[in-house]
Design a protein around this motif. Structure first.
Motif, PDB file in Angstrom:
ATOM      1  N   MET A 201      34.384  17.832  45.197  1.00  0.00           N
ATOM      2  CA  MET A 201      34.286  18.852  46.244  1.00  0.00           C
ATOM      3  C   MET A 201      34.534  20.200  45.574  1.00  0.00           C
ATOM      4  O   MET A 201      34.888  20.269  44.386  1.00  0.00           O
ATOM      5  N   THR A 202      34.359  21.272  46.333  1.00  0.00           N
ATOM      6  CA  THR A 202      34.505  22.611  45.760  1.00  0.00           C
ATOM      7  C   THR A 202      35.410  23.463  46.643  1.00  0.00           C
ATOM      8  O   THR A 202      35.289  23.451  47.877  1.00  0.00           O
ATOM      9  N   LEU A 203      36.304  24.192  46.012  1.00  0.00           N
ATOM     10  CA  LEU A 203      37.122  25.203  46.681  1.00  0.00           C
ATOM     11  C   LEU A 203      36.540  26.572  46.352  1.00  0.00           C
ATOM     12  O   LEU A 203      36.272  26.873  45.188  1.00  0.00           O
ATOM     13  N   ILE A 204      36.375  27.411  47.375  1.00  0.00           N
ATOM     14  CA  ILE A 204      35.778  28.728  47.170  1.00  0.00           C
ATOM     15  C   ILE A 204      36.710  29.800  47.717  1.00  0.00           C
ATOM     16  O   ILE A 204      37.174  29.729  48.859  1.00  0.00           O
ATOM     17  N   ASN A 205      36.974  30.785  46.862  1.00  0.00           N
ATOM     18  CA  ASN A 205      37.744  31.963  47.270  1.00  0.00           C
ATOM     19  C   ASN A 205      36.983  33.182  46.754  1.00  0.00           C
ATOM     20  O   ASN A 205      37.022  33.483  45.565  1.00  0.00           O
ATOM     21  N   GLY A 206      36.255  33.853  47.652  1.00  0.00           N
ATOM     22  CA  GLY A 206      35.411  34.960  47.218  1.00  0.00           C
ATOM     23  C   GLY A 206      34.324  34.459  46.283  1.00  0.00           C
ATOM     24  O   GLY A 206      33.560  33.548  46.610  1.00  0.00           O
ATOM     25  N   ASN A 207      34.271  35.042  45.079  1.00  0.00           N
ATOM     26  CA  ASN A 207      33.280  34.623  44.083  1.00  0.00           C
ATOM     27  C   ASN A 207      33.806  33.515  43.178  1.00  0.00           C
ATOM     28  O   ASN A 207      33.100  33.093  42.260  1.00  0.00           O
ATOM     29  N   GLU A 208      35.005  33.085  43.451  1.00  0.00           N
ATOM     30  CA  GLU A 208      35.650  32.105  42.581  1.00  0.00           C
ATOM     31  C   GLU A 208      35.461  30.697  43.123  1.00  0.00           C
ATOM     32  O   GLU A 208      35.649  30.445  44.314  1.00  0.00           O
ATOM     33  N   LYS A 209      35.087  29.784  42.229  1.00  0.00           N
ATOM     34  CA  LYS A 209      34.889  28.393  42.625  1.00  0.00           C
ATOM     35  C   LYS A 209      35.716  27.470  41.744  1.00  0.00           C
ATOM     36  O   LYS A 209      35.778  27.654  40.529  1.00  0.00           O
ATOM     37  N   LEU A 210      36.332  26.485  42.374  1.00  0.00           N
ATOM     38  CA  LEU A 210      37.097  25.469  41.663  1.00  0.00           C
ATOM     39  C   LEU A 210      36.571  24.101  42.079  1.00  0.00           C
ATOM     40  O   LEU A 210      36.360  23.842  43.266  1.00  0.00           O
ATOM     41  N   ILE A 211      36.355  23.227  41.111  1.00  0.00           N
ATOM     42  CA  ILE A 211      35.854  21.893  41.394  1.00  0.00           C
ATOM     43  C   ILE A 211      37.032  20.942  41.606  1.00  0.00           C
ATOM     44  O   ILE A 211      38.000  20.959  40.839  1.00  0.00           O
TER      45      ILE A 211
END
Length: 630
Positions: free
Chosen positions: A589-599
């Motif tokens: 899954m992906t976490l999104i904060n603004g332009n930042e993405k974490l898998i």
């Protein structure tokens, strides 16, 4: 293995010496504090003289002072850390809390070593190794369950420390690198930027949005109130309150709360004993709900459960106090049952789910006049109180008194009298007074009131740290002595007893390492081993590790790696766990904060979630010295 029964220790945080002194007054058996450098809480440092002042106070109560020296260290910082360790030892510190194993390769003073939670202590093999190499106390991972603690305790004898209250790091401690990757500030060097408290949107592998703008890595606060006896029976010896950056009212309130719980356990279970001396009394009733918290959870103590996250807000929302029933011009009315006070802090959730707070200038019954009327407030809104002004004021004053029990005994001798004070630890002093030709001692004309007055005055310890048990008189006949003379005799004995207690403080000895320690549980260490200097590498090689990579802070990990490893699982939180729901797979899954993405990757076998990312472009490694300023 037959486990040693250690005393039960209440361990409280100390932002500075004054906070530490108050923690001890409110019942702490030990406090932990940062020194002038190398502590894993930036902004919570103290000079050595302040730590000496805290030690002098603590040791009067047989309480101990632990100093956090728990960052990973560069090669050029090792000598300074060694010198600081000696300075802290000479100042009276009872233990050093450390993370960097390179310190064990240095000439350290004969002071107890405690393994920081940053060393990732969550299984018996790791804890047994730390015990064998000379640690006296090990801070267990916050994620440890009661069953895991029982297993660790059954295979070790080292004192086990466990967090029972306060903020929770979502990642296994020492295994979080997201701050380093995104800001250049290393959590392992005390400068965490708290990315876990940010809002995120969660998206599945097909691009479907699961939830938006929630604080998905922010945990509720730890509260083990209901589990204290079970923790003690499982093998926990030191009950740790988080909060070296918290305010003084938090330290007072939470320390007093857990002191009461431990005292009740010790009173009802003779196998447990107290770790320090004296009893505290309070001018307030401890109430954990009144102090900063993000809502409470006992986390994984009773295994995995729902609702451990503070997804709505990382702020302190407080207690639900009522509902807004009417909005006026510069005021609003609440259908609350509890009274309000001028200066209260209240808050509510707006239409976007954000917390909006306000300070109440004036409370007229249930009608409140805030300093500034928020436009977002609507009728029907639930109102929470996150600052109870009356409760806070009760903690701003002197709110606790801690006293050591003393038995005074006045004995008639061949040439005068002797006053002996014996305290609850068996420390005693004797002050003699000879009868001279102009002795103040005279036969009492009214024996009964004279003896009563003598007993009363010998038991008056005023503002000292002592409180009298029944006074013992061993006299051949009733004597009269002026009150001033009795007071002088008692004061001299009290001063001597105070000094004797400090001088006889039983400083805990350094544990002797095992002659043949068990090997380190792993033969290979990746960046997760946090090896940042040559001495740490030397330590691990000596204990059987064959392949050692450098710490993440060295900047060698350029690609995608686990920046957090957590037992918290967002698949579980949103009912998407493959173990719970048939036909689901643990897809990323992906976490999104603004332009930042974490898998997000899911290790279902270990029941862990990995937050995967890489070093952001343009991030400069902020690895400047954390040595004391010149």
């Amino acid at each position: 293995m037959t486990r040693i029964q250690h005393p039960l220790e209440l361990l409280a945080p100390a932002k500075n010496a004054d906070f530490g002194i108050e923690a001890i007054k409110h019942g702490a058996d030990a406090v932990y504090i940062g020194g002038p450098a190398f502590g894993a809480r930036y902004g919570a440092g103290n000079d050595v003289a302040e730590i000496r002042r805290l030690c002098d106070f603590a040791h009067r109560y047989r309480a101990r002072v632990f100093v956090a020296l728990n960052t990973i260290l560069r090669d050029d910082e090792l000598e300074d850390s060694r010198q600081l360790a000696w300075q802290l030892y000479e100042a009276g510190a009872d233990a050093l809390i450390i993370q960097d194993m390179g310190l064990l390769e240095l000439d350290l003073p004969p002071i107890q070593l405690h393994a920081s939670t940053q060393t990732d202590n969550r299984n018996a093999d790791k804890v047994r190794f730390l015990e064998d190499v000379g640690f006296s106390q090990v801070v267990l991972a916050r994620e440890c369950s009661l069953n895991e603690i029982i297993k660790i305790a059954s295979q070790t004898n080292v004192s086990l420390e466990y967090f029972v209250h306060g903020a929770l790091c979502v990642a296994f401690s020492g295994q979080c690198y997201i701050s380093q990757a995104h800001t250049g500030r290393s959590a392992n060097r005390g400068e965490c930027s708290q990315a876990c408290r940010l809002p995120y949107t969660l998206v599945d592998d097909k691009g479907k949005t699961i939830t938006e703008n929630q604080h998905l890595l922010s945990m509720k606060d730890n509260n083990q109130t209901a589990n204290m006896l079970d923790l003690a029976r499982a093998g926990v010896c030191s009950f740790k309150i988080e909060g070296r950056l918290k305010d003084l009212s938090y330290v007072k309130n939470i320390t007093a709360h857990y002191r009461g719980l431990l005292d009740e356990i010790i009173a009802n279970n003779p196998e447990f004993t107290r770790a320090s001396s004296g009893r505290s009394t309070y001018t307030f009733t401890p109430q954990p709900d009144k102090t900063f918290n993000r809502g409470y959870t006992d986390y994984f103590a009773n295994d995995r459960q729902d609702d451990i996250g503070a997804f709505d807000s990382p702020a302190f929302v407080g207690e639900l106090i009522g509902e807004v029933v009417e909005i006026g011009d510069g005021s609003f009315t609440v259908n609350a049952e509890k009274p309000f006070n001028n200066g209260d802090g209240v808050c509510f959730y707006d239409a976007h789910g954000e917390v909006v707070g306000m300070r109440i200038n004036r409370a007229d019954g249930k009608t409140l006049f805030p300093a500034e009327m928020p436009e977002e407030l609507t009728e029907g809104a639930s109102l929470f109180r996150n600052r109870d002004q009356e409760f806070e004021r009760s903690l701003e004053k002197e709110s606790a008194d801690r006293r050591i029990s003393v038995k005074p005994a006045l004995v008639e001798t061949e040439d005068g009298f002797a006053l002996t004070l014996t305290d609850e630890d068996g420390v005693n002093v004797t002050v003699n007074r000879k009868n001279g030709p102009k002795s103040e001692w005279q036969l009492a004309q009214n024996p009964e009131p004279a003896m009563a007055k003598l007993t009363e005055n010998l038991g008056k310890f005023g503002n000292t740290m002592f409180v009298a048990e029944p006074v013992e008189l061993k006299l051949s006949q009733p004597w009269f002595m002026p009150v001033s003379a009795i007071n002088a005799l008692r004061r001299e004995a009290t001063e001597q007893l105070d000094a004797a207690r400090i001088a006889s403080h039983p400083r805990p000895p350094r544990a002797t390492p095992a002659a043949n320690p068990v090997p380190y549980p792993q033969e290979e260490l990746t960046y997760l081993g946090n090896v940042f200097n040559a001495k740490a590498r030397q330590f691990y090689e000596k204990h059987g590790v064959k392949l050692i990579e450098e710490a993440y802070e060295a900047g060698n990990e350029k690609g995608m790696v686990s920046l957090m490893i957590t037992r918290h699982c967002l698949r579980y939180s949103f009912n998407l766990c493959p173990k719970e729901v048939k036909h689901l797979k643990p897809d990323p899954m992906t976490l999104i904060n603004g332009n930042e993405k974490l898998i997000l990757k899911f290790d279902c076998k270990a029941c862990e979630m990995h937050v995967v990312g890489k070093m952001k472009k343009g991030v400069t490694l902020n690895l400047g010295s954390i040595r004391p300023a010149a």
